[in-house]
Write a protein that holds these residues in place. Sequence first.
Motif, PDB file in Angstrom:
ATOM      1  N   ASP A 170       0.913  -1.059  -0.143  1.00 25.77           N
ATOM      2  CA  ASP A 170       0.165  -0.187  -0.009  1.00 25.77           C
ATOM      3  C   ASP A 170       0.839   1.319  -0.115  1.00 25.77           C
ATOM      4  N   ILE A 171       1.620   1.399   0.839  1.00 28.75           N
ATOM      5  CA  ILE A 171       2.629   2.699   1.121  1.00 28.75           C
ATOM      6  C   ILE A 171       3.772   2.472  -0.189  1.00 28.75           C
ATOM      7  N   SER A 172       3.951   1.691  -0.785  1.00 33.63           N
ATOM      8  CA  SER A 172       4.978   1.677  -1.643  1.00 33.63           C
ATOM      9  C   SER A 172       4.790   2.470  -2.968  1.00 33.63           C
ATOM     10  N   SER A 173       3.397   2.706  -3.103  1.00 32.66           N
ATOM     11  CA  SER A 173       3.053   3.641  -4.083  1.00 32.66           C
ATOM     12  C   SER A 173       2.814   4.917  -3.743  1.00 32.66           C
ATOM     13  N   ASN A 174       2.913   5.360  -2.458  1.00 32.28           N
ATOM     14  CA  ASN A 174       2.917   6.450  -1.776  1.00 32.28           C
ATOM     15  C   ASN A 174       3.964   7.434  -2.131  1.00 32.28           C
ATOM     16  N   HIS A 175       4.169   7.904  -3.543  1.00 26.65           N
ATOM     17  CA  HIS A 175       5.369   8.536  -3.561  1.00 26.65           C
ATOM     18  C   HIS A 175       5.318   9.900  -2.769  1.00 26.65           C
ATOM     19  N   LEU A 176       4.409  10.410  -2.442  1.00 24.42           N
ATOM     20  CA  LEU A 176       4.365  11.756  -2.001  1.00 24.42           C
ATOM     21  C   LEU A 176       4.987  11.537  -0.501  1.00 24.42           C
ATOM     22  N   LEU A 177       4.649  10.271   0.138  1.00 25.20           N
ATOM     23  CA  LEU A 177       5.062  10.043   1.657  1.00 25.20           C
ATOM     24  C   LEU A 177       6.513   9.908   1.539  1.00 25.20           C
ATOM     25  N   ILE A 178       6.982   9.275   0.470  1.00 26.06           N
ATOM     26  CA  ILE A 178       8.468   9.073   0.226  1.00 26.06           C
ATOM     27  C   ILE A 178       9.137  10.394   0.440  1.00 26.06           C
ATOM     28  N   ARG A 179       8.821  11.468  -0.562  1.00 23.96           N
ATOM     29  CA  ARG A 179       9.145  12.740  -0.719  1.00 23.96           C
ATOM     30  C   ARG A 179       9.406  13.508   0.514  1.00 23.96           C
ATOM     31  N   GLN A 180       8.262  13.295   1.305  1.00 21.70           N
ATOM     32  CA  GLN A 180       8.076  14.020   2.551  1.00 21.70           C
ATOM     33  C   GLN A 180       9.118  13.713   3.526  1.00 21.70           C
ATOM     34  N   CYS A 181       9.548  12.389   3.466  1.00 24.56           N
ATOM     35  CA  CYS A 181      10.398  11.875   4.449  1.00 24.56           C
ATOM     36  C   CYS A 181      11.670  12.597   3.924  1.00 24.56           C
ATOM     37  N   TRP A 182      12.171  12.845   2.789  1.00 21.23           N
ATOM     38  CA  TRP A 182      13.574  13.408   2.475  1.00 21.23           C
ATOM     39  C   TRP A 182      13.459  14.674   2.730  1.00 21.23           C
ATOM     40  N   GLU A 183      12.329  15.470   2.635  1.00 21.11           N
ATOM     41  CA  GLU A 183      12.118  17.113   2.858  1.00 21.11           C
ATOM     42  C   GLU A 183      12.384  17.262   4.468  1.00 21.11           C
ATOM     43  N   LYS A 184      11.567  16.278   5.515  1.00 16.67           N
ATOM     44  CA  LYS A 184      11.781  16.412   6.632  1.00 16.67           C
ATOM     45  C   LYS A 184      13.357  16.227   7.152  1.00 16.67           C
ATOM     46  N   ALA A 185      14.101  15.306   6.657  1.00 13.99           N
ATOM     47  CA  ALA A 185      15.326  15.193   6.813  1.00 13.99           C
ATOM     48  C   ALA A 185      16.231  16.549   6.523  1.00 13.99           C
ATOM     49  N   GLY A 186      15.742  17.306   5.658  1.00 16.77           N
ATOM     50  CA  GLY A 186      16.401  18.495   5.177  1.00 16.77           C
ATOM     51  C   GLY A 186      17.535  17.961   3.852  1.00 16.77           C
ATOM     52  N   ILE A 187      17.061  16.905   3.137  1.00 18.98           N
ATOM     53  CA  ILE A 187      17.907  16.441   2.296  1.00 18.98           C
ATOM     54  C   ILE A 187      17.343  16.916   0.681  1.00 18.98           C
ATOM     55  N   LEU A 188      15.929  16.899   0.770  1.00 16.36           N
ATOM     56  CA  LEU A 188      15.190  17.517  -0.411  1.00 16.36           C
ATOM     57  C   LEU A 188      14.331  18.800  -0.171  1.00 16.36           C
ATOM     58  N   ASN A 189      14.528  19.712  -0.841  1.00 20.71           N
ATOM     59  CA  ASN A 189      13.795  20.991  -0.497  1.00 20.71           C
ATOM     60  C   ASN A 189      12.365  21.110  -1.539  1.00 20.71           C
ATOM     61  N   THR A 190      11.674  22.089  -1.246  1.00 22.95           N
ATOM     62  CA  THR A 190      10.549  22.112  -1.925  1.00 22.95           C
ATOM     63  C   THR A 190      10.378  21.987  -3.408  1.00 22.95           C
ATOM     64  N   SER A 191      11.583  22.543  -3.938  1.00 25.86           N
ATOM     65  CA  SER A 191      11.602  22.823  -5.297  1.00 25.86           C
ATOM     66  C   SER A 191      12.051  21.234  -5.963  1.00 25.86           C
ATOM     67  N   ASN A 192      12.117  20.318  -5.071  1.00 25.85           N
ATOM     68  CA  ASN A 192      12.239  18.939  -5.736  1.00 25.85           C
ATOM     69  C   ASN A 192      13.862  18.911  -6.132  1.00 25.85           C
ATOM     70  N   GLN A 193      14.531  19.659  -5.552  1.00 25.12           N
ATOM     71  CA  GLN A 193      15.976  19.545  -5.795  1.00 25.12           C
ATOM     72  C   GLN A 193      16.865  18.996  -4.516  1.00 25.12           C
ATOM     73  N   PRO A 194      17.825  17.999  -4.721  1.00 22.26           N
ATOM     74  CA  PRO A 194      18.535  17.704  -3.580  1.00 22.26           C
ATOM     75  C   PRO A 194      19.334  18.981  -2.919  1.00 22.26           C
ATOM     76  N   ILE A 195      19.494  18.870  -1.777  1.00 18.91           N
ATOM     77  CA  ILE A 195      20.321  19.921  -0.834  1.00 18.91           C
ATOM     78  C   ILE A 195      21.837  19.355  -0.863  1.00 18.91           C
ATOM     79  N   VAL A 196      22.569  19.637  -1.637  1.00 19.69           N
ATOM     80  CA  VAL A 196      23.887  19.208  -1.878  1.00 19.69           C
ATOM     81  C   VAL A 196      24.854  19.802  -0.934  1.00 19.69           C
ATOM     82  N   HIS A 197      25.596  19.016  -0.233  1.00 20.67           N
ATOM     83  CA  HIS A 197      26.804  19.750   0.509  1.00 20.67           C
ATOM     84  C   HIS A 197      28.020  18.930   0.071  1.00 20.67           C
ATOM     85  N   VAL A 198      29.047  19.387  -0.626  1.00 20.09           N
ATOM     86  CA  VAL A 198      29.914  18.609  -1.220  1.00 20.09           C
ATOM     87  C   VAL A 198      31.068  18.332  -0.437  1.00 20.09           C
TER      88      VAL A 198
END
Length: 353
Positions: free
Chosen positions: A215-243
């Motif tokens: 059921d939850i494997s198809s919830n791509h919005l949920l997975i996206r929100q996980c990355w956003e909450k961790a500060g790795i993905l921003n709201t513009s769908n771009q990874p926040i990269v620290h080289v």
Amino acid sequence: MDETGVSYTFTGGYTMEKTGSKQVPIIGLDDKRQITVVLAITLSGLLLPPQVLYQGKTEACHPPKGVTFPTGWDVWHSETHWANEDTMLRYIKQIILPYVAITRQRLSLAASHTALLVMDVYKAHITTGVLKYLADNHIICRIVPANCTSELQPLDCLFNHVFKTKMAEKFNAWYSSEVFKKLGKGIPLESIKVNMQLSDIKPIHAIRMIEVINDISSNHLLIRQCWEKAGILNTSNQPIVHVVPPLVLSKPLPQQNSDTDIELLARRMLGNLIQPGLELKVISLSSTSIVGIVEGQQFNWIRSAEGSFSQVIVDKGKYYLPLLAFEYILVILFIIYLDNHVDSCAQPTSSGV
């Protein structure tokens, strides 16, 4: 990726009992039976097939053959059901490497193109065998510091909670249906007992888990929100990269798995920052930061973008600041004393010239 313990039974904070009862038992409150589920999500929004670890020494501890797990799932076991180095190496081989290989091929990347794995400081993750196996397959790790998983680990930020909540909902629905079946047969409520033997609930639990993950494997919005909450993905769908340059060791890691190996790895990373004769106890270690205690004093070493580590004193002991304040007060009192003493000695007497 992250491991999470999943109970066979779920207990809520509410129950029913006759008015005036002095004791209100809650069925299942002391039931600690669990399995471990190893989950991984990708920045592209995918949930990888899980690894499911049952408690036991052989495959006899797995659910009966009547339960068919989806293709790609790794159903295995350990003596405690917790992940260890062996199950971690198996997980990498069975789940991580096939996904990385397919993704490299799909994106027309070289087989040596670097992949990134984010995980916490759980001991099974950072053994020399695991780190070497990942490095040999061109996978670098970013380790979430201890006590930071709820903020920086994408799965811990949201996914694990949703997964367990849905498992609890499935269990409650099943348990309620069992109670109503017995009520329908005329069994008094106080006499109803639901069969909770492990041999009976294990296949039911496995089926519920398959349904929830599908059921939850198809919830791509949920997975996206996980990355956003961790500060790795921003709201513009771009990874926040620290080289940060990858960690390269000039010497091979030892094959043994012990605290001594972790200390040796930390010393190699820190280089001249740690004198050979000083005792080092490693609290947490990643390719970008190390926290350790040297001669009773805690330090935090941070790796810069250039690849070198810098040292920051974190804690000099719980008595350091109070002692410093006390010494400061003593100095002020001594100055006041000297000031008064010198003034009294400098005053001429009545017979003085």
